[in-house]
Design an enzyme around this catalytic site. Structure first.
Site, PDB file in Angstrom:
ATOM      1  N   CYS A   1      -0.602   4.177   2.533  1.00 32.49           N
ATOM      2  CA  CYS A   1      -0.342   3.599   3.607  1.00 32.49           C
ATOM      3  C   CYS A   1       1.108   3.977   4.045  1.00 32.49           C
ATOM      4  O   CYS A   1       1.345   4.530   5.104  1.00 32.49           O
ATOM      5  CB  CYS A   1      -0.758   2.304   3.984  1.00 32.49           C
ATOM      6  SG  CYS A   1      -2.281   2.066   3.207  1.00 32.49           S
ATOM      7  N   ASP A   2       2.107   3.328   3.358  1.00 35.08           N
ATOM      8  CA  ASP A   2       3.506   3.356   3.928  1.00 35.08           C
ATOM      9  C   ASP A   2       4.312   4.150   3.171  1.00 35.08           C
ATOM     10  O   ASP A   2       5.602   4.351   3.529  1.00 35.08           O
ATOM     11  CB  ASP A   2       3.729   1.915   3.732  1.00 35.08           C
ATOM     12  CG  ASP A   2       3.242   0.947   4.651  1.00 35.08           C
ATOM     13  OD1 ASP A   2       2.300   1.416   5.521  1.00 35.08           O
ATOM     14  OD2 ASP A   2       2.827  -0.211   4.106  1.00 35.08           O
TER      15      ASP A   2
ATOM     16  N   CYS B   1       0.939  -1.415   0.048  1.00 34.43           N
ATOM     17  CA  CYS B   1       0.058  -0.140   0.044  1.00 34.43           C
ATOM     18  C   CYS B   1       0.756   1.067   0.024  1.00 34.43           C
ATOM     19  O   CYS B   1       1.447   1.810   0.985  1.00 34.43           O
ATOM     20  CB  CYS B   1      -0.900  -0.015   1.090  1.00 34.43           C
ATOM     21  SG  CYS B   1      -2.132   1.504   1.368  1.00 34.43           S
TER      22      CYS B   1
END
Length: 334
Positions: free
Chosen positions: A139-140, A136
């Site tokens: 997300c990261d 992701c």
């Protein structure tokens, strides 16, 4: 005593399912959540979560899911930690959920099974999850500020992730197994416009290798035309080859698109079957974030509550508010 008929059964235990449980529980619908053995969804395999509102210092994914679950339980949600084997869904009638031979019946069902990222199946891919390997970018990506990363994939998902992560990474290399890319022309051109994005083809990732500190050190790449192998040094690797919605148990019963995502009506969570609702990543092939899944779960709970309010129970349901079973009087002469 007649068999208990639930007001609502929620299938799936991630941000969408637990939020739906919270809202239906607070509406005194006494939801039953069949959360699955792998409850918590993708966040159960996530380390730091820094982009969910309300956690200014961030939170670990499993801890966050524990808090979601506990909050739903506080208001009377009941949980079954088991996987659903099959369902028999109807259009406006009673919905039947099976755990092996064990049958559960409800007036409404909220489908919240989620999705899972497609995997390469390469050694080290799972073991280094959260230690340099991610699925992701949104997300990261921010964790790799000023570092070198690679994105594996050739479709729009890979281009989306690459463009987002390139805002943080010093160097980003898109690795694709073919010289040509499946991405739409506009997305590919947008990625090419980023000065720190490069492309490496035709290569596949054969192995993700850790360094002495246990974090990703390099990715072993193989040229698909020459079979030449090289070790590509990188601080992070993002696998962006799409997602698989976990909709197999309802296949052929509710409407799905060509990729298996459940289809809902407009901006609602209603499926093609009255009394059956779908929320979270099993519906969403665009955003796939914890916060959007939770919002979707809220919508599903409200849609189910309104359905129960406006749809009289069928006589065979023997239903009363709260889902309590009632005693059926014997038929004269029986």
């Amino acid at each position: 005593m007649a068999e208990r008929v639930e007001n609502v059964i929620i299938i799936g235990g991630g941000p969408a399912g637990y939020t739906a449980a919270l809202y239906t529980a607070r509406a005194n619908l006494e939801p039953l959540v069949i959360e699955g053995f792998q409850w918590g969804g993708q966040l159960q395999n996530t380390t730091d979560v820094e982009n969910y509102p309300g956690y200014p210092e961030g939170i670990m994914g499993p801890e966050m899911m524990n808090e979601f679950r506990a909050q739903a339980e506080r208001f009377g949600t009941r949980f079954v930690t088991d996987d659903v084997d099959r369902v028999e869904l109807s259009d406006g009638g009673l919905q039947k959920i099976y755990l092996g031979d064990e049958e559960h019946i409800a007036r409404t069902v909220i489908l919240a099974m989620g999705a899972e990222p497609r995997r390469l199946g390469a050694p080290g891919e799972i073991e280094l999850g959260g230690c340099g390997v991610s699925t992701c970018g949104v997300c990261d990506g921010a964790f790799f500020r000023g570092q070198r990363v690679i994105v594996i994939g050739g479709g729009d998902s890979a281009m989306e992730d690459s463009i987002f992560i390139s805002k943080y990474a010093s160097e980003l290399t898109v690795v694709n197994r073919r010289p040509e890319f499946r991405a739409s022309k506009i997305m590919f051109e947008r990625a090419k416009e980023q000065s720190n994005i490069k492309f490496k083809t035709p290569f596949v990732a054969e192995e993700f290798v850790a360094g002495d500190g246990g974090k990703l050190d390099h990715v072993r790449l193989r040229n698909t035309e020459t079979d030449e192998v090289e070790d590509f040094d990188t601080d992070g690797a993002f696998i962006a080859i799409g997602h698989i919605p976990k909709s197999e148990i309802v296949e052929g019963q509710v409407g799905t698109d060509e990729n298996g995502y459940i289809v809902t009506e407009g901006s609602s969570t209603r499926t093609n079957l009255a009394g059956v609702f779908a929320v979270g990543d099993v519906v969403d092939h665009t955003y796939r974030q914890a916060v959007t899944a939770a919002g979707s779960g809220c919508k599903g709970a409200l849609d189910a509550e309104w359905y129960l309010r406006d749809t009289p129970p069928s006589p065979e349901a023997h239903w009363m508010p709260g889902g309590e079973p009632v005693e059926v009087a014997p038929t004269p002469g029986s």
